[in-house]
Design a protein around this motif. Sequence first.
Motif: not given
Length: 278
Positions: A22-43
Motif C-alpha cells: 500500500r505504501l508503494v502504491r501511495a508513493l506512486g499515486s499521491a498528489d502531494v508527498i509531505a516528507a520529513e526529508d525530501t532527499r530520503r523519500v526520493r532515495v
Amino acid sequence: MTAGRLLIGATPLGQPSDASTRLVRALGSADVIAAEDTRRVRVLAQALEVRLAGRVVSVFDQNEASRVPALLDDIRAGATVLLVSDAGMPMISDPGYRLVTACVEAQLPVQCLPGPSAVTTALAVAGLPADRFCFEGFAPRKQSARKTWLAGLAAEQRTCVFFESPRRLGDCLRDAVDVLGPDRRAAVCRELTKTHEEVVRGTLAELADWAADGVLGEISVVLAGVIPSADPESLVEEVNRLVGAGMRVKDACAQVVEATAGAPSKRELYDAVLRSRG
C-alpha cells in the motif's frame, strides 16, 4: 470533485523491502508527498522502483506549522497528501502531529498505512514483558531533566520504550543506574532491521558498562517495569480478616496471594501468618 484525504504512511526503518504494498502504491499515486526529508523519500522511491508523480514538499519540526494551511487547501481541493517521516510511523517522535490534528479539526479524512515502527520492533526483540508498555519519546538531553524524568519511571510497572542519541546513551544509562538502581533489566536496540542490527540485553549496570566507550547508530531502549513488592504486614492483616470471617487460613492465604501483585508465595504468606500468632 474527488474527495481529498491525508494518508499517514509508515516507512521502512532500514530495509526498503519492508515497505508495504500500500505504501508503494501511495508513493506512486499521491498528489502531494509531505516528507520529513525530501532527499530520503526520493532515495526510498528509487530503491522501490517507484516514480513519484506528485509534488514533494518538506515537513519537519521547524516548518510544519507553516506548511499546514497550504496542505489543508490541497486536501480540500481533492488532493491525496501522503505524510511520511524518515523512518517508521509519522508522529511517533517524528513530525505530523500539527497536520493530523488540523485535518481532524477541519473534518478532513485521515487514513493510515500501517507498517514499521521502531517502538514495537524494539519491544518485540527485547525479551521483556510486552503485554503492557508505554512510550516516552526521546530521553531529555540535560542531566538534571533526565534524572527527574527517570525518577518518574521509578514506580512504573509497565515496560517502557524510549529513544536516545548514541552520543548520550552512556550518560543516560549511568543516570538510570543512579536513579533506578543497577539491577533493573533493560535492552538496547541498535540499528534495528539494518545490516549492523544489535540487541544488547542485561541489567542497567551491565548496559552502562557496555556503552561507556561509545555507541553508533539509531538507538531504542527498552526498560523493564518495576516489580511491585507487597507489604507483608498488610497481607497478614488481610488473611486474619478473612479467617475471622470464617475462611480457613490456607484458603485465605491463597486468595490474598492471587489478588495481590508482588505477593510472596502462598507458603511464605502462610508461614508469616503462623509467626504473627506467636
